[in-house]
Structure formats: structure tokens, C-alpha cells
Design a protein around this motif. Structure first.
Motif, PDB file in Angstrom:
ATOM      1  N   LYS A  70       0.846  -1.165  -0.297  1.00 47.43           N
ATOM      2  CA  LYS A  70      -0.033   0.136   0.012  1.00 47.43           C
ATOM      3  C   LYS A  70       0.861   1.138  -0.034  1.00 47.43           C
ATOM      4  O   LYS A  70       0.617   2.141  -0.777  1.00 47.43           O
ATOM      5  CB  LYS A  70      -0.991  -0.078   1.193  1.00 47.43           C
ATOM      6  CG  LYS A  70      -2.056   1.088   1.140  1.00 47.43           C
ATOM      7  CD  LYS A  70      -3.033   0.925   2.235  1.00 47.43           C
ATOM      8  CE  LYS A  70      -3.935   2.239   2.194  1.00 47.43           C
ATOM      9  NZ  LYS A  70      -4.976   2.190   3.226  1.00 47.43           N
ATOM     10  N   PRO A  71       1.861   1.336   0.888  1.00 52.25           N
ATOM     11  CA  PRO A  71       2.595   2.800   0.973  1.00 52.25           C
ATOM     12  C   PRO A  71       3.571   2.867  -0.310  1.00 52.25           C
ATOM     13  O   PRO A  71       3.911   3.944  -0.735  1.00 52.25           O
ATOM     14  CB  PRO A  71       3.602   2.664   1.859  1.00 52.25           C
ATOM     15  CG  PRO A  71       3.172   1.279   2.739  1.00 52.25           C
ATOM     16  CD  PRO A  71       2.115   0.433   1.918  1.00 52.25           C
ATOM     17  N   GLN A  72       3.545   1.733  -1.367  1.00 49.51           N
ATOM     18  CA  GLN A  72       4.118   1.792  -2.568  1.00 49.51           C
ATOM     19  C   GLN A  72       3.255   2.176  -3.593  1.00 49.51           C
ATOM     20  O   GLN A  72       3.551   1.910  -4.778  1.00 49.51           O
ATOM     21  CB  GLN A  72       4.916   0.612  -2.744  1.00 49.51           C
ATOM     22  CG  GLN A  72       6.186   0.382  -1.670  1.00 49.51           C
ATOM     23  CD  GLN A  72       6.761  -0.792  -1.923  1.00 49.51           C
ATOM     24  OE1 GLN A  72       7.648  -0.719  -2.598  1.00 49.51           O
ATOM     25  NE2 GLN A  72       6.586  -1.872  -0.947  1.00 49.51           N
ATOM     26  N   GLY A  73       1.989   2.330  -3.494  1.00 46.58           N
ATOM     27  CA  GLY A  73       1.073   2.583  -4.221  1.00 46.58           C
ATOM     28  C   GLY A  73       0.320   1.245  -5.051  1.00 46.58           C
ATOM     29  O   GLY A  73      -0.238   1.510  -6.073  1.00 46.58           O
ATOM     30  N   VAL A  74       0.734   0.204  -4.527  1.00 44.00           N
ATOM     31  CA  VAL A  74       0.273  -0.774  -5.162  1.00 44.00           C
ATOM     32  C   VAL A  74      -1.025  -1.493  -4.161  1.00 44.00           C
ATOM     33  O   VAL A  74      -0.618  -1.734  -2.864  1.00 44.00           O
ATOM     34  CB  VAL A  74       1.104  -1.903  -5.196  1.00 44.00           C
ATOM     35  CG1 VAL A  74       0.432  -3.273  -5.939  1.00 44.00           C
ATOM     36  CG2 VAL A  74       2.154  -1.530  -6.011  1.00 44.00           C
ATOM     37  N   THR A  75      -2.448  -1.292  -4.999  1.00 37.09           N
ATOM     38  CA  THR A  75      -3.758  -1.499  -4.195  1.00 37.09           C
ATOM     39  C   THR A  75      -4.488  -2.019  -5.104  1.00 37.09           C
ATOM     40  O   THR A  75      -4.221  -2.133  -6.364  1.00 37.09           O
ATOM     41  CB  THR A  75      -4.242  -0.120  -3.585  1.00 37.09           C
ATOM     42  OG1 THR A  75      -4.682   0.684  -4.640  1.00 37.09           O
ATOM     43  CG2 THR A  75      -3.156   0.327  -2.410  1.00 37.09           C
ATOM     44  N   GLY A  76      -5.749  -2.572  -4.744  1.00 34.52           N
ATOM     45  CA  GLY A  76      -6.793  -2.946  -5.711  1.00 34.52           C
ATOM     46  C   GLY A  76      -6.433  -4.308  -6.420  1.00 34.52           C
ATOM     47  O   GLY A  76      -5.711  -5.158  -5.996  1.00 34.52           O
ATOM     48  N   TYR A  77      -6.805  -3.946  -7.751  1.00 32.54           N
ATOM     49  CA  TYR A  77      -6.515  -5.004  -8.592  1.00 32.54           C
ATOM     50  C   TYR A  77      -5.067  -5.426  -8.982  1.00 32.54           C
ATOM     51  O   TYR A  77      -4.785  -6.447  -9.071  1.00 32.54           O
ATOM     52  CB  TYR A  77      -7.065  -4.675 -10.117  1.00 32.54           C
ATOM     53  CG  TYR A  77      -8.662  -4.953 -10.147  1.00 32.54           C
ATOM     54  CD1 TYR A  77      -9.170  -6.091  -9.902  1.00 32.54           C
ATOM     55  CD2 TYR A  77      -9.301  -3.705 -10.571  1.00 32.54           C
ATOM     56  CE1 TYR A  77     -10.458  -6.010  -9.633  1.00 32.54           C
ATOM     57  CE2 TYR A  77     -10.777  -3.790 -10.474  1.00 32.54           C
ATOM     58  CZ  TYR A  77     -11.408  -4.842 -10.006  1.00 32.54           C
ATOM     59  OH  TYR A  77     -12.769  -5.041 -10.273  1.00 32.54           O
ATOM     60  N   SER A  78      -4.196  -4.430  -8.798  1.00 36.71           N
ATOM     61  CA  SER A  78      -2.607  -4.542  -9.140  1.00 36.71           C
ATOM     62  C   SER A  78      -2.001  -5.206  -7.765  1.00 36.71           C
ATOM     63  O   SER A  78      -1.300  -6.011  -8.000  1.00 36.71           O
ATOM     64  CB  SER A  78      -2.069  -3.132  -9.080  1.00 36.71           C
ATOM     65  OG  SER A  78      -2.303  -2.717 -10.201  1.00 36.71           O
ATOM     66  N   LEU A  79      -2.678  -5.058  -6.545  1.00 44.17           N
ATOM     67  CA  LEU A  79      -2.332  -5.925  -5.304  1.00 44.17           C
ATOM     68  C   LEU A  79      -2.623  -7.242  -5.653  1.00 44.17           C
ATOM     69  O   LEU A  79      -2.025  -8.175  -5.281  1.00 44.17           O
ATOM     70  CB  LEU A  79      -2.894  -5.522  -4.248  1.00 44.17           C
ATOM     71  CG  LEU A  79      -2.756  -6.141  -2.739  1.00 44.17           C
ATOM     72  CD1 LEU A  79      -2.102  -5.342  -1.786  1.00 44.17           C
ATOM     73  CD2 LEU A  79      -4.020  -6.861  -2.324  1.00 44.17           C
ATOM     74  N   MET A  80      -3.913  -7.397  -6.120  1.00 41.06           N
ATOM     75  CA  MET A  80      -4.314  -8.902  -6.462  1.00 41.06           C
ATOM     76  C   MET A  80      -3.488  -9.826  -7.271  1.00 41.06           C
ATOM     77  O   MET A  80      -3.359 -11.084  -6.825  1.00 41.06           O
ATOM     78  CB  MET A  80      -5.736  -8.862  -7.243  1.00 41.06           C
ATOM     79  CG  MET A  80      -7.008  -9.034  -6.440  1.00 41.06           C
ATOM     80  SD  MET A  80      -8.277  -9.312  -7.217  1.00 41.06           S
ATOM     81  CE  MET A  80      -9.041  -7.600  -7.334  1.00 41.06           C
ATOM     82  N   SER A  81      -2.844  -9.067  -8.226  1.00 38.66           N
ATOM     83  CA  SER A  81      -1.942  -9.861  -9.241  1.00 38.66           C
ATOM     84  C   SER A  81      -0.806 -10.160  -8.418  1.00 38.66           C
ATOM     85  O   SER A  81      -0.497 -11.373  -8.420  1.00 38.66           O
ATOM     86  CB  SER A  81      -1.582  -9.000 -10.075  1.00 38.66           C
ATOM     87  OG  SER A  81      -2.533  -8.560 -10.990  1.00 38.66           O
ATOM     88  N   VAL A  82      -0.173  -9.637  -7.379  1.00 36.62           N
ATOM     89  CA  VAL A  82       1.129  -9.748  -6.584  1.00 36.62           C
ATOM     90  C   VAL A  82       0.452 -10.827  -5.673  1.00 36.62           C
ATOM     91  O   VAL A  82       1.342 -11.919  -5.440  1.00 36.62           O
ATOM     92  CB  VAL A  82       1.664  -8.538  -5.920  1.00 36.62           C
ATOM     93  CG1 VAL A  82       2.797  -9.285  -5.144  1.00 36.62           C
ATOM     94  CG2 VAL A  82       2.026  -7.476  -7.002  1.00 36.62           C
ATOM     95  N   ASP A  83      -0.511 -10.793  -5.037  1.00 34.45           N
ATOM     96  CA  ASP A  83      -1.135 -11.802  -3.843  1.00 34.45           C
ATOM     97  C   ASP A  83      -1.244 -13.297  -4.390  1.00 34.45           C
ATOM     98  O   ASP A  83      -0.821 -14.147  -4.263  1.00 34.45           O
ATOM     99  CB  ASP A  83      -2.503 -11.107  -3.466  1.00 34.45           C
ATOM    100  CG  ASP A  83      -3.251 -12.130  -2.586  1.00 34.45           C
ATOM    101  OD1 ASP A  83      -3.535 -13.251  -2.697  1.00 34.45           O
ATOM    102  OD2 ASP A  83      -3.290 -11.894  -1.297  1.00 34.45           O
ATOM    103  N   TRP A  84      -2.063 -13.104  -5.771  1.00 41.41           N
ATOM    104  CA  TRP A  84      -2.171 -14.524  -6.285  1.00 41.41           C
ATOM    105  C   TRP A  84      -0.813 -15.020  -6.630  1.00 41.41           C
ATOM    106  O   TRP A  84      -0.875 -16.450  -6.623  1.00 41.41           O
ATOM    107  CB  TRP A  84      -3.206 -14.216  -7.452  1.00 41.41           C
ATOM    108  CG  TRP A  84      -4.483 -13.894  -7.352  1.00 41.41           C
ATOM    109  CD1 TRP A  84      -5.137 -13.954  -5.975  1.00 41.41           C
ATOM    110  CD2 TRP A  84      -5.482 -13.296  -8.224  1.00 41.41           C
ATOM    111  NE1 TRP A  84      -6.513 -13.499  -6.168  1.00 41.41           N
ATOM    112  CE2 TRP A  84      -6.828 -13.160  -7.376  1.00 41.41           C
ATOM    113  CE3 TRP A  84      -5.623 -12.918  -9.505  1.00 41.41           C
ATOM    114  CZ2 TRP A  84      -7.825 -12.460  -7.650  1.00 41.41           C
ATOM    115  CZ3 TRP A  84      -6.520 -12.362  -9.848  1.00 41.41           C
ATOM    116  CH2 TRP A  84      -7.808 -12.148  -9.207  1.00 41.41           C
ATOM    117  N   ALA A  85       0.156 -14.445  -7.146  1.00 40.04           N
ATOM    118  CA  ALA A  85       1.256 -14.897  -7.639  1.00 40.04           C
ATOM    119  C   ALA A  85       2.014 -15.295  -6.506  1.00 40.04           C
ATOM    120  O   ALA A  85       2.875 -16.493  -6.641  1.00 40.04           O
ATOM    121  CB  ALA A  85       2.260 -13.997  -8.192  1.00 40.04           C
ATOM    122  N   MET A  86       1.796 -15.043  -5.276  1.00 40.79           N
ATOM    123  CA  MET A  86       2.776 -15.346  -4.132  1.00 40.79           C
ATOM    124  C   MET A  86       1.839 -16.523  -3.442  1.00 40.79           C
ATOM    125  O   MET A  86       2.530 -17.473  -2.832  1.00 40.79           O
ATOM    126  CB  MET A  86       2.787 -14.157  -3.138  1.00 40.79           C
ATOM    127  CG  MET A  86       3.864 -13.084  -3.314  1.00 40.79           C
ATOM    128  SD  MET A  86       4.153 -12.088  -2.196  1.00 40.79           S
ATOM    129  CE  MET A  86       5.169 -13.002  -0.943  1.00 40.79           C
TER     130      MET A  86
END
Length: 189
Positions: free
Chosen positions: A49-65
Motif C-alpha cells: 500500500k505505501p508503495q502505491g500498489v492496491t486494488g487489482y494490482s495488489l491482487m496480481s501480486v497476491d495471487w502470484a505469491m
């Protein structure tokens, strides 16, 4: 005739958005998160979040991890079958609306776990949802519905759909319903 996309198309779009907006790929974000000691979904969200990665962009990283949900990996047929698994009598309604969407100019169809999303290149304009065991709801985004069956939809704060038409049989899909879908599409071009 158009094609039907699954959640995977959305996941790909999200990954492209992440790359475009941050200059880093999903894989680079995953590597950085692991290097920072992130080991949970909550920690990942707090770290991104503090790096500006939220919402759908965050989902991409979450699912990959942490792994993709089953519905992301499901085929169009599996998703559609799941929507009508316990309400087969409503399937002809979904089939008819899906046929309209696939034949309509400028309409992109995205199959979801519990509904069909109808979109233009600009935005989502309608959603077909087998809402109960006896009705399919067509939620639409438009300024003024022409169909007297359109009723205000109880929408969530961020939901763009303000109108709903409830269909109980395939015979309910008349020129007025198709005209309302066309109007919603046209206002979203």
C-alpha cells in the motif's frame, strides 16, 4: 460472433496495469516482497500500500505469491455451469442474454463465478446474475431506462448499476429488454 473471456483475462490485464503503473512486473514485486520477509496476505497488502500498489494490482501480486483462487483457473464452461447448477430452469434466460451479447457490436463478455459481465472498451455496462432460484437479474448502467420493468437496484456504494430488470422466463426477454441492454451499451461506448 464475439468470444467469452474468463477471470484469467482480468488477471492478465491487472498484471499489465501493474507493470505500466509501477515499472515492475508481478514477478519482480513477488521477489521484492519475499526479500522483505512478507509471509501473509495481510502483510503483503500492508507492505504494498505505501508503495502505491492496491486494488487489482495488489491482487496480481497476491495471487502470484499465495496461489490463484479456483475460479481464476476455471474455464468459461465451468464458470457458466456453476452459475446455473442449482437453477437449470433459468439457464435458457442466461443462454438468450449471452447470445445477444456475443452478437452485439462492441460488447465484450467476461464470465465470472456468479455472473456474466458485459463491457464495452470503455466500461462495464451490464451484469447478468442468476440472483434467485426463480429469477435472473439484469443490472444495467444507464441514465433513464425505457423499460417499465426496470426498477432501482440496491447497489453498493461503488457499484455503477442503478437499475435492474428481473426475468423469470425466457419469454420475458422481449424487444424492450434488448433495447435497454442496447441503450446501456450505447451510453458506455
Amino acid at each position: 460472433m464475439g468470444e467469452i473471456k474468463t477471470w484469467q483475462a482480468m488477471a492478465d490485464t491487472n498484471a499489465e496495469r501493474l507493470q505500466r503503473t509501477t515499472g515492475r512486473s508481478v514477478e519482480e514485486w513477488v521477489e521484492a516482497a519475499r526479500g522483505a520477509g512478507v509471509h501473509s496476505r495481510a502483510a503483503l497488502a500492508a507492505w504494498l500500500k505505501p508503495q502505491g500498489v492496491t486494488g487489482y494490482s495488489l491482487m496480481s501480486v497476491d495471487w502470484a505469491m499465495f496461489g490463484y483462487p479456483d475460479f481464476i483457473l476455471s474455464s468459461v464452461d465451468e464458470l457458466y455451469e456453476g452459475q446455473y447448477a442449482d437453477r437449470q430452469a433459468l439457464r435458457p434466460i442466461g443462454d438468450r442474454l449471452l447470445a445477444w451479447a456475443l452478437e452485439a457490436d462492441g460488447v465484450e463478455v467476461q464470465m465470472r463465478k456468479t455472473y456474466i459481465s458485459l463491457q464495452t472498451a470503455r466500461r462495464k455496462f451490464a451484469q447478468v446474475t442468476p440472483a434467485t432460484k426463480s429469477a435472473v437479474d439484469v443490472f444495467m448502467r444507464f441514465a433513464r431506462p425505457n423499460d417499465p420493468r426496470a426498477e432501482p437496484a440496491r447497489a453498493a456504494k461503488d457499484d455503477p448499476f442503478r437499475w435492474r430488470i428481473r426475468l423469470k422466463t425466457v419469454d420475458d426477454i422481449d424487444d424492450a429488454v434488448l433495447g435497454a441492454l442496447t441503450a446501456a451499451r450505447d451510453e458506455s461506448l
